[in-house]
Write an enzyme that holds these catalytic residues in place. Structure first.
Site, PDB file in Angstrom:
ATOM      1  N   HIS A   1       0.877  -1.192   0.000  1.00 39.10           N
ATOM      2  CA  HIS A   1       0.000   0.000   0.000  1.00 39.10           C
ATOM      3  C   HIS A   1       0.906   1.231   0.000  1.00 39.10           C
ATOM      4  O   HIS A   1       1.619   1.471  -0.961  1.00 39.10           O
ATOM      5  CB  HIS A   1      -0.913  -0.096   1.224  1.00 39.10           C
ATOM      6  CG  HIS A   1      -2.053   0.866   1.260  1.00 39.10           C
ATOM      7  ND1 HIS A   1      -2.344   1.729   0.246  1.00 39.10           N
ATOM      8  CD2 HIS A   1      -2.982   1.105   2.222  1.00 39.10           C
ATOM      9  CE1 HIS A   1      -3.408   2.452   0.569  1.00 39.10           C
ATOM     10  NE2 HIS A   1      -3.811   2.099   1.775  1.00 39.10           N
TER      11      HIS A   1
ATOM     12  N   HIS B   1      -1.610  -2.344  -9.907  1.00 39.97           N
ATOM     13  CA  HIS B   1      -2.526  -1.702  -8.973  1.00 39.97           C
ATOM     14  C   HIS B   1      -3.786  -2.544  -8.879  1.00 39.97           C
ATOM     15  O   HIS B   1      -4.208  -3.130  -9.874  1.00 39.97           O
ATOM     16  CB  HIS B   1      -2.867  -0.283  -9.453  1.00 39.97           C
ATOM     17  CG  HIS B   1      -3.443   0.564  -8.373  1.00 39.97           C
ATOM     18  ND1 HIS B   1      -4.772   0.531  -8.050  1.00 39.97           N
ATOM     19  CD2 HIS B   1      -2.852   1.429  -7.511  1.00 39.97           C
ATOM     20  CE1 HIS B   1      -4.973   1.361  -7.042  1.00 39.97           C
ATOM     21  NE2 HIS B   1      -3.829   1.911  -6.694  1.00 39.97           N
TER      22      HIS B   1
ATOM     23  N   ASP C   1       3.329   5.531  -7.246  1.00 41.29           N
ATOM     24  CA  ASP C   1       4.456   5.362  -6.322  1.00 41.29           C
ATOM     25  C   ASP C   1       5.781   5.306  -7.056  1.00 41.29           C
ATOM     26  O   ASP C   1       6.820   5.680  -6.520  1.00 41.29           O
ATOM     27  CB  ASP C   1       4.275   4.088  -5.502  1.00 41.29           C
ATOM     28  CG  ASP C   1       3.019   4.172  -4.670  1.00 41.29           C
ATOM     29  OD1 ASP C   1       2.911   5.099  -3.879  1.00 41.29           O
ATOM     30  OD2 ASP C   1       2.136   3.324  -4.855  1.00 41.29           O
TER      31      ASP C   1
END
Ligand code: ACO
Length: 426
Positions: free
Chosen positions: A263, A304, A362
């Site tokens: 996460h 994802h 990210d």
């Protein structure tokens, strides 16, 4: 006409209503199932809506992310983080005077009580900043406890303001702690992101030296992380909040859930992975490792749960990343070269194309933060800071309507009943 689904089970027929969404998938309302003595089974909640919400909409296949109906690209391009915070909390964009009042409300609440700051004395320099942030936010529950009525809308709004305001100060304090520097107080003259950067990198008593490129790139990172509907940490905040827990404790639970590398820990994991790869000639070998089912290695920053074509936030972040790298003259940074090569190979490999694995936010935010000089252990702290308005907006939304304590059921696969045996005869 209202749709229903008929379920036949053990000779009984159940009519389940289908609830229509404003956008996205409809849901089958299974709430009456328990009266028939059966439950649904959905580990990881891949097919389960845990609540209804009016805050954020995501269409993972189409790469759409909207807050209160506004596309993330427009918000990232035209607004600032505190405006997005207001939107998430109140449901509408603020008028000029409303935004000014909101900013003032936040600025007033940014300072941390000097007694409370002693909480950081209990940590060693090597403590992970996420652990300190989690403890400090849970500690706010001790400060804001008496007289707090979670069923009072004004009290909920006050909790939201306190959290959005205090998070940059606490996050910066974790940075000053790991770098063994004295804390710097927030400056009400500075913008939200600039204030945070100044509390991290400034010098006490000296005017802010933060560049507008850095402040604006960080503000964008905050906007892009502000909310993401019912992700693991937001669901954790809702679940903890559903027990009527103190809001600061519920947010601390969300921070804990965010910490993991699947996460919020992913951008830290991206940089660790790039460092582990270490050399551009090693990239192909690591891509092979990611494809090997007998190897637990995964390419961090790829894939994802909901975006199966592209992450709209990654596209915005890509531009911001390049602006920061240009100002820092970091285009030749070896880790960035490795990142570029990795992205190129992964985008061409059938393994990644077939599984719709694309670089996520990210991947780019990790590189941007690295260029800004922020240590990797702080990355998830910045994610938490950005995600705070989302968490607290979901908590407020849940509390503003009738809700039930979150309590999933299970499929029991353990031993059937058996009799206790005496220790000597086992
Ligand atoms: N590298 C290599 N293979 C991968 C990766 C990856 N990063 N991600 C998924 N896969 C493979 C899986 O092994 C699986 O292969 P299979 O079909 O042959 O078994 C297939 O792609 C589907 O993957 P799932 O694990 O089912 O995808 P899921 O939606 O459950 O997981 C997740 C998504 C957790 C994000 C995963 O892609 C991952 O671990 N990525 C790396 C970590 C990361 O970047 N996380 C940040 C995501 S953003 C956030 O905050 C949640």
């Amino acid at each position: 006409m209202k749709q229903t689904v008929t379920l036949n089970i053990e000779g009984k027929s159940l009519e389940l209503p289908v609830l229509e969404a404003i956008a996205g998938a409809s849901v089958i309302d299974v709430r009456s199932l328990s009266s028939a003595g059966v439950f649904t089974y959905d580990p990881g909640f891949l097919s389960t809506a845990s609540c209804d919400s009016k805050i954020t909409f995501i269409d993972g296949d189409a790469g759409i992310l909207m807050h209160r109906g506004y596309p993330i690209e427009q918000l990232a391009d035209q607004s600032e983080h505190l405006e997005v915070c207001y939107l998430l909390l109140h449901g509408e964009l603020p008028a000029e005077d409303q935004l000014a009042t909101f900013k003032n409300d936040i600025n007033e609440r940014m300072p941390i009580d000097s007694q409370f700051a002693k909480i950081f004395d209990g940590f060693t320099r090597s403590a992970h900043p996420m652990s300190m942030l989690c403890a400090a936010v849970a500690g706010l529950a001790a400060q804001f406890h008496e007289g707090l009525d979670i069923y009072n809308e004004a009290h909920r709004k006050e909790s939201a303001l306190q959290l959005i305001a205090k998070m940059p100060t606490l996050a910066a304090m974790t940075y000053r702690k790991i770098t063994e520097q004295p804390f710097i107080d927030p400056n009400p003259e500075l913008g939200y992101a600039e204030n945070f950067l100044n509390m991290c990198f400034g010098e006490p008593g000296r005017a802010s030296q933060v560049s507008s490129t850095m402040a604006s790139a960080l503000d964008k990172i905050f906007i892009l992380h502000a909310d993401h509907e019912q992700n693991a940490s937001t669901s954790t905040v809702r679940l903890a909040g559903s027990t009527e827990a103190n809001p600061y404790a519920a947010i601390a639970a969300g921070i804990a859930a965010l910490w993991g590398p699947s996460h919020g820990g992913a951008n830290e994991a991206v940089l660790n992975m790039l460092e582990e790869i270490g050399d551009i000639n090693e990239v192909a070998r690591y891509v092979d490792k990611a494809k090997d089912k007998d190897d637990p290695f995964k390419l961090m920053g790829f894939g994802h749960r909901v975006y199966k074509n592209f992450d709209p936030r990654a596209l915005v972040m890509q531009d911001s990343c390049h602006a920061v790298l240009a100002e820092k003259n970091a285009q030749d940074e070896p880790l960035l070269e490795i990142a570029k090569q990795l992205e190129k190979i992964a985008r061409e490999e059938p393994y990644f194309i077939e599984r719709k694995l694309y670089p996520n936010i990210d991947f780019y935010s990790g590189i941007t933060l690295k260029a800004m000089g922020i240590p990797t252990s702080m990355y998830t702290v910045l994610f938490a800071l950005g995600r705070t308005p989302g968490w607290i907006s979901h908590w407020c939304e849940m509390l503003s309507e009738p809700f039930k304590i979150g309590r999933p059921r299970q499929l029991y696969l353990g031993s059937a009943q058996r009799n206790y045996t005496d220790i000597g005869s086992r």
